[in-house]
Motif scaffolding. Sequence first.
Motif, PDB file in Angstrom:
ATOM      1  N   GLN A 184      -4.689   2.078   6.187  1.00 33.20           N
ATOM      2  CA  GLN A 184      -5.368   2.500   7.414  1.00 33.20           C
ATOM      3  C   GLN A 184      -6.866   2.194   7.334  1.00 33.20           C
ATOM      4  N   MET A 185      -7.470   2.493   6.185  1.00 27.85           N
ATOM      5  CA  MET A 185      -8.897   2.215   6.009  1.00 27.85           C
ATOM      6  C   MET A 185      -9.162   0.717   6.085  1.00 27.85           C
ATOM      7  N   LYS A 186      -8.276  -0.066   5.499  1.00 28.44           N
ATOM      8  CA  LYS A 186      -8.432  -1.517   5.530  1.00 28.44           C
ATOM      9  C   LYS A 186      -8.334  -2.026   6.961  1.00 28.44           C
ATOM     10  N   SER A 187      -7.428  -1.448   7.740  1.00 28.69           N
ATOM     11  CA  SER A 187      -7.285  -1.897   9.128  1.00 28.69           C
ATOM     12  C   SER A 187      -8.521  -1.527   9.950  1.00 28.69           C
ATOM     13  N   ILE A 188      -9.153  -0.421   9.619  1.00 25.40           N
ATOM     14  CA  ILE A 188     -10.372  -0.027  10.339  1.00 25.40           C
ATOM     15  C   ILE A 188     -11.493  -1.007  10.044  1.00 25.40           C
ATOM     16  N   GLY A 189     -11.722  -1.268   8.771  1.00 24.76           N
ATOM     17  CA  GLY A 189     -12.827  -2.144   8.392  1.00 24.76           C
ATOM     18  C   GLY A 189     -12.462  -3.601   8.375  1.00 24.76           C
ATOM     19  N   GLY A 190     -11.203  -3.916   8.066  1.00 29.30           N
ATOM     20  CA  GLY A 190     -10.773  -5.297   7.936  1.00 29.30           C
ATOM     21  C   GLY A 190     -10.895  -6.098   9.215  1.00 29.30           C
ATOM     22  N   SER A 191     -10.581  -5.482  10.338  1.00 30.93           N
ATOM     23  CA  SER A 191     -10.670  -6.195  11.606  1.00 30.93           C
ATOM     24  C   SER A 191     -12.115  -6.532  11.954  1.00 30.93           C
ATOM     25  N   LEU A 192     -13.043  -5.855  11.294  1.00 32.10           N
ATOM     26  CA  LEU A 192     -14.450  -6.097  11.545  1.00 32.10           C
ATOM     27  C   LEU A 192     -15.090  -6.928  10.433  1.00 32.10           C
ATOM     28  N   GLY A 193     -14.283  -7.309   9.454  1.00 32.52           N
ATOM     29  CA  GLY A 193     -14.812  -8.087   8.344  1.00 32.52           C
ATOM     30  C   GLY A 193     -15.600  -7.248   7.358  1.00 32.52           C
ATOM     31  N   ILE A 194     -15.287  -5.969   7.267  1.00 29.17           N
ATOM     32  CA  ILE A 194     -16.011  -5.052   6.395  1.00 29.17           C
ATOM     33  C   ILE A 194     -15.036  -4.473   5.385  1.00 29.17           C
ATOM     34  N   ASP A 195     -15.406  -4.469   4.132  1.00 27.79           N
ATOM     35  CA  ASP A 195     -14.594  -3.837   3.103  1.00 27.79           C
ATOM     36  C   ASP A 195     -14.861  -2.345   3.114  1.00 27.79           C
ATOM     37  N   MET A 196     -13.804  -1.564   3.317  1.00 23.66           N
ATOM     38  CA  MET A 196     -13.936  -0.101   3.293  1.00 23.66           C
ATOM     39  C   MET A 196     -13.643   0.387   1.895  1.00 23.66           C
TER      40      MET A 196
END
Length: 105
Positions: free
Chosen positions: A90-102
Amino acid sequence: MAGFGDLMKLMSHAKEIQAGAAKLKEELPKMEFTSATANGGVRVTVGGDFTVRNVNIDPEMLCDKEFLESALTEALNSAFASARTAMQEQMKSIGGSLGIDMPMF
């Protein structure tokens, strides 16, 4: 003015991350993860907020304290690992779509 556009884009991404994190914080306590030992003697359910929701122990398991302890540990660790993996996805999907590593736990 390219710098101003980049700043606005960054601010927009920050708002998306904040909204995603708030949604995740609301959803995690509602999630449940169940795990059982191979023989089915111990079954546990934990929440996405890492709380133990239910423990079910087959009466036959009560005869061997050490085996029961081992089985309970195994089932809990497995259920918590499932909860942790779901949170990480879930955290990856939040940041991943924005190109940000959570950060991951």
